[in-house]
Design a protein around this motif. Sequence first.
Motif, PDB file in Angstrom:
ATOM      1  N   LYS A 104       7.535  29.930  46.380  1.00 38.88           N
ATOM      2  CA  LYS A 104       6.854  31.221  46.272  1.00 38.88           C
ATOM      3  C   LYS A 104       7.724  32.235  45.536  1.00 38.88           C
ATOM      4  CE  LYS A 104       3.904  34.247  48.843  1.00 38.88           C
ATOM      5  NZ  LYS A 104       3.629  34.979  50.016  1.00 38.88           N
ATOM      6  N   ALA A 105       7.204  32.733  44.417  1.00 34.46           N
ATOM      7  CA  ALA A 105       7.948  33.713  43.622  1.00 34.46           C
ATOM      8  C   ALA A 105       7.838  35.103  44.251  1.00 34.46           C
ATOM      9  CB  ALA A 105       7.419  33.732  42.197  1.00 34.46           C
ATOM     10  N   PHE A 106       8.670  36.017  43.788  1.00 31.01           N
ATOM     11  CA  PHE A 106       8.700  37.377  44.348  1.00 31.01           C
ATOM     12  C   PHE A 106       7.345  38.077  44.235  1.00 31.01           C
ATOM     13  CE2 PHE A 106       9.210  38.253  39.890  1.00 31.01           C
ATOM     14  CZ  PHE A 106       8.597  39.483  39.706  1.00 31.01           C
ATOM     15  N   ASP A 107       6.566  37.702  43.197  1.00 27.99           N
ATOM     16  CA  ASP A 107       5.268  38.354  42.978  1.00 27.99           C
ATOM     17  C   ASP A 107       4.129  37.621  43.676  1.00 27.99           C
ATOM     18  OD1 ASP A 107       5.172  36.078  41.439  1.00 27.99           O
ATOM     19  OD2 ASP A 107       4.741  37.092  39.542  1.00 27.99           O
ATOM     20  N   GLY A 108       4.488  36.645  44.516  1.00 34.88           N
ATOM     21  CA  GLY A 108       3.479  35.925  45.292  1.00 34.88           C
ATOM     22  C   GLY A 108       2.956  34.666  44.626  1.00 34.88           C
ATOM     23  N   THR A 109       3.319  34.453  43.371  1.00 34.26           N
ATOM     24  CA  THR A 109       2.844  33.247  42.677  1.00 34.26           C
ATOM     25  C   THR A 109       3.455  31.991  43.300  1.00 34.26           C
ATOM     26  OG1 THR A 109       2.812  34.546  40.633  1.00 34.26           O
ATOM     27  CG2 THR A 109       2.618  32.162  40.403  1.00 34.26           C
TER      28      THR A 109
ATOM     29  N   CYS B 121      11.418  28.165  31.775  1.00 30.85           N
ATOM     30  CA  CYS B 121      11.486  29.362  30.919  1.00 30.85           C
ATOM     31  C   CYS B 121      10.965  30.582  31.663  1.00 30.85           C
ATOM     32  CB  CYS B 121      10.588  29.198  29.697  1.00 30.85           C
ATOM     33  SG  CYS B 121      11.237  28.088  28.479  1.00 30.85           S
ATOM     34  N   ARG B 122      11.517  31.707  31.292  1.00 34.17           N
ATOM     35  CA  ARG B 122      11.038  32.969  31.856  1.00 34.17           C
ATOM     36  C   ARG B 122       9.632  33.279  31.329  1.00 34.17           C
ATOM     37  NH1 ARG B 122      12.633  36.849  34.848  1.00 34.17           N
ATOM     38  NH2 ARG B 122      12.190  39.047  34.496  1.00 34.17           N
ATOM     39  N   PRO B 123       8.716  33.652  32.235  1.00 29.89           N
ATOM     40  CA  PRO B 123       7.346  33.926  31.785  1.00 29.89           C
ATOM     41  C   PRO B 123       7.190  35.235  31.012  1.00 29.89           C
ATOM     42  CG  PRO B 123       7.511  34.110  34.191  1.00 29.89           C
ATOM     43  CD  PRO B 123       8.839  33.625  33.705  1.00 29.89           C
TER      44      PRO B 123
ATOM     45  N   GLY C  84      16.953  43.622  40.483  1.00 29.71           N
ATOM     46  CA  GLY C  84      17.141  44.279  41.775  1.00 29.71           C
ATOM     47  C   GLY C  84      16.849  43.413  42.989  1.00 29.71           C
ATOM     48  N   ASP C  85      16.338  42.198  42.771  1.00 28.03           N
ATOM     49  CA  ASP C  85      16.073  41.294  43.894  1.00 28.03           C
ATOM     50  C   ASP C  85      16.808  39.980  43.650  1.00 28.03           C
ATOM     51  OD1 ASP C  85      15.154  39.645  45.874  1.00 28.03           O
ATOM     52  OD2 ASP C  85      13.022  39.930  45.432  1.00 28.03           O
ATOM     53  N   GLU C  86      18.009  39.903  44.202  1.00 28.90           N
ATOM     54  CA  GLU C  86      18.869  38.741  43.967  1.00 28.90           C
ATOM     55  C   GLU C  86      18.217  37.441  44.427  1.00 28.90           C
ATOM     56  OE1 GLU C  86      22.972  39.244  44.599  1.00 28.90           O
ATOM     57  OE2 GLU C  86      22.563  40.815  43.114  1.00 28.90           O
ATOM     58  N   GLU C  87      17.422  37.547  45.488  1.00 30.25           N
ATOM     59  CA  GLU C  87      16.817  36.341  46.063  1.00 30.25           C
ATOM     60  C   GLU C  87      15.654  35.813  45.228  1.00 30.25           C
ATOM     61  OE1 GLU C  87      18.332  34.897  48.778  1.00 30.25           O
ATOM     62  OE2 GLU C  87      19.744  36.511  48.300  1.00 30.25           O
ATOM     63  N   SER C  88      15.238  36.577  44.237  1.00 36.92           N
ATOM     64  CA  SER C  88      14.075  36.150  43.449  1.00 36.92           C
ATOM     65  C   SER C  88      14.448  35.124  42.366  1.00 36.92           C
ATOM     66  CB  SER C  88      13.396  37.361  42.809  1.00 36.92           C
ATOM     67  OG  SER C  88      14.269  38.005  41.888  1.00 36.92           O
ATOM     68  N   TRP C  89      15.737  34.955  42.100  1.00 39.87           N
ATOM     69  CA  TRP C  89      16.199  34.033  41.059  1.00 39.87           C
ATOM     70  C   TRP C  89      16.608  32.695  41.687  1.00 39.87           C
ATOM     71  CZ3 TRP C  89      15.823  36.240  36.234  1.00 39.87           C
ATOM     72  CH2 TRP C  89      15.750  37.645  36.192  1.00 39.87           C
ATOM     73  N   ALA C  90      16.752  31.699  40.837  1.00 38.01           N
ATOM     74  CA  ALA C  90      17.352  30.422  41.248  1.00 38.01           C
ATOM     75  C   ALA C  90      16.635  29.765  42.425  1.00 38.01           C
ATOM     76  CB  ALA C  90      18.845  30.614  41.567  1.00 38.01           C
ATOM     77  N   LEU C  91      15.304  29.826  42.420  1.00 32.68           N
ATOM     78  CA  LEU C  91      14.539  29.258  43.535  1.00 32.68           C
ATOM     79  C   LEU C  91      14.693  27.739  43.605  1.00 32.68           C
ATOM     80  CD1 LEU C  91      11.220  31.329  43.265  1.00 32.68           C
ATOM     81  CD2 LEU C  91      13.270  31.831  44.621  1.00 32.68           C
ATOM     82  N   GLY C  92      14.758  27.100  42.463  1.00 31.79           N
ATOM     83  CA  GLY C  92      14.882  25.636  42.448  1.00 31.79           C
ATOM     84  C   GLY C  92      16.207  25.177  43.026  1.00 31.79           C
ATOM     85  N   THR C  93      17.275  25.861  42.687  1.00 31.24           N
ATOM     86  CA  THR C  93      18.583  25.467  43.223  1.00 31.24           C
ATOM     87  C   THR C  93      18.650  25.739  44.719  1.00 31.24           C
ATOM     88  OG1 THR C  93      19.594  25.950  41.104  1.00 31.24           O
ATOM     89  CG2 THR C  93      21.085  25.709  42.966  1.00 31.24           C
TER      90      THR C  93
ATOM     91  N   ASP D 248      14.157  31.271  36.540  1.00 27.18           N
ATOM     92  CA  ASP D 248      14.023  32.487  35.727  1.00 27.18           C
ATOM     93  C   ASP D 248      12.778  33.319  36.018  1.00 27.18           C
ATOM     94  OD1 ASP D 248      15.428  34.026  33.968  1.00 27.18           O
ATOM     95  OD2 ASP D 248      15.403  32.574  32.330  1.00 27.18           O
ATOM     96  N   TRP D 249      12.102  33.047  37.144  1.00 27.36           N
ATOM     97  CA  TRP D 249      10.918  33.838  37.522  1.00 27.36           C
ATOM     98  C   TRP D 249      11.407  34.925  38.481  1.00 27.36           C
ATOM     99  CZ3 TRP D 249       5.750  31.555  36.446  1.00 27.36           C
ATOM    100  CH2 TRP D 249       4.697  32.396  36.834  1.00 27.36           C
TER     101      TRP D 249
END
Length: 321
Positions: free
Chosen positions: A91-96, A123-125, A183-192, A178-179
Motif C-alpha cells: 500500500k502506497a502513501f496515497d492509498g494505491t 520507475c517513479r510514476p 517528507g514521509d520517509e516511510e513512503s519510500w523503499a516499500l519493496g525492500t 520510488d512511489w
Amino acid sequence: MQKIILSLAAFLFLAACGSKGNAAAGESASDDTTHIVVGFDADSAYSYVKRQVDFGPRVPNTPSHKACGDWLVAELERHGASVTQQNASLKAFDGTALSARNIFAQYNPDVENRILLLAHWDCRPWADQDPDPAKHKFPVDGANDGASGVGVLLEIARQLKANPPQTGIDILFVDAEDWGTDGDEESWALGTRYFVENPPVKDYFPVSAILLDMVGGKGAKFCREYFSEQAAPRVAQALWGIAASRGYGDIFLNQLGGAITDDHVQLIKHGIPAVDIIEYHPEDNVGFNPNWHTTSDNMEGIDPATLRAVGETVMEYIRSN
Ligand code: AHN
Ligand code: ZN
C-alpha cells in the motif's frame, strides 16, 4: 525533505582525508596499479539499461512493469542464478495498492558467507522535479533512476555465469522504491521493507550489502553516504579504496555525502551492514543528478564510463571478499 544535508564539519573522519580526496581515509595513497583483473563490459551494462528503458516506464501496475519483470527473471535464470520471486500487494502513501514483485537471484545458495547486491527496478510514476510543471504527472523513463543499477547488476550476473564466484552472491531487484513522497520517509523503499520483513531465506543475514542507485549518469560523483558510513564503514572504505586504486578516485570522492533515505536504510534497520552507492553532489542544493525525477532521465543521460567505474569496483569487491 528526505535527505538532510549534513554539515561536513560535523564529521570527524573527514579530518583524516587528504585534500586531494583520492585515497581512502586512514590508508596510504593507493593509486598504484596492483588491482586485480575483473571482467565487466560497460557496453553490455549499457545495453541492459537500454533494454529496460525500451519497455517503457516500469511503473507498478502497468504492462511495461510486468513485461520488464518477466524479462529480468528470465535474464537472471539465463545467467545461472536460482531465482525466487516475491509478489506482494503493497500500500502506497496515497492509498494505491501496488502489485509489487521483488526478484531475488542467488549464486552458491549453500555458502554461508554472502554478499547482497541490490537495485530498485521500478520507475517513479511522476516526474515531479521536472522544470516544466505540465510534466509533473508524467512517469519517468528511469534510465538512471532504477535501470542503471539493474543494468550493472545484470552485467555482473553475466560475468558470474562465465566465471563463478567462491562466495555466495545474491542479486536483488527490489520493487516499489520510488512511489514515495517528500517528507514521509516511510513512503519510500516499500519493496525492500517487504523483503526484510519476509525474507525468502530463513535467517537471511548477508555479511554486507551494496545498493546501486543512479549509477549511470554523465558526470556522476559518488560520495560516502551518511547512513552507510554509520552502519558499514569498512565496506565503504573497501569500495572507495578499490575505486581509487583503479583510477576512479575522481568519480568516487572520498568525502561524506548527505543522509539519503533509500533501500539500504531498510537493510540497516534490520541489522544488515549496507552501503548505498548513489550519485551525489555535495555542492548542489538538490544533490542528485539534474535529471532526477524529470522527464529527461532517459538514455541520453547515461554514460558507459560511469557504469564501468561502478561495475568494476563492485566486481573487484566481490572477487576479493
Ligand atoms: C529521495 O531522497 C527522494 N530519494 C532517495 C531515494 C531515491 C529516489 N532513489 C531514487 N529515487
Ligand atoms: Zn527516484
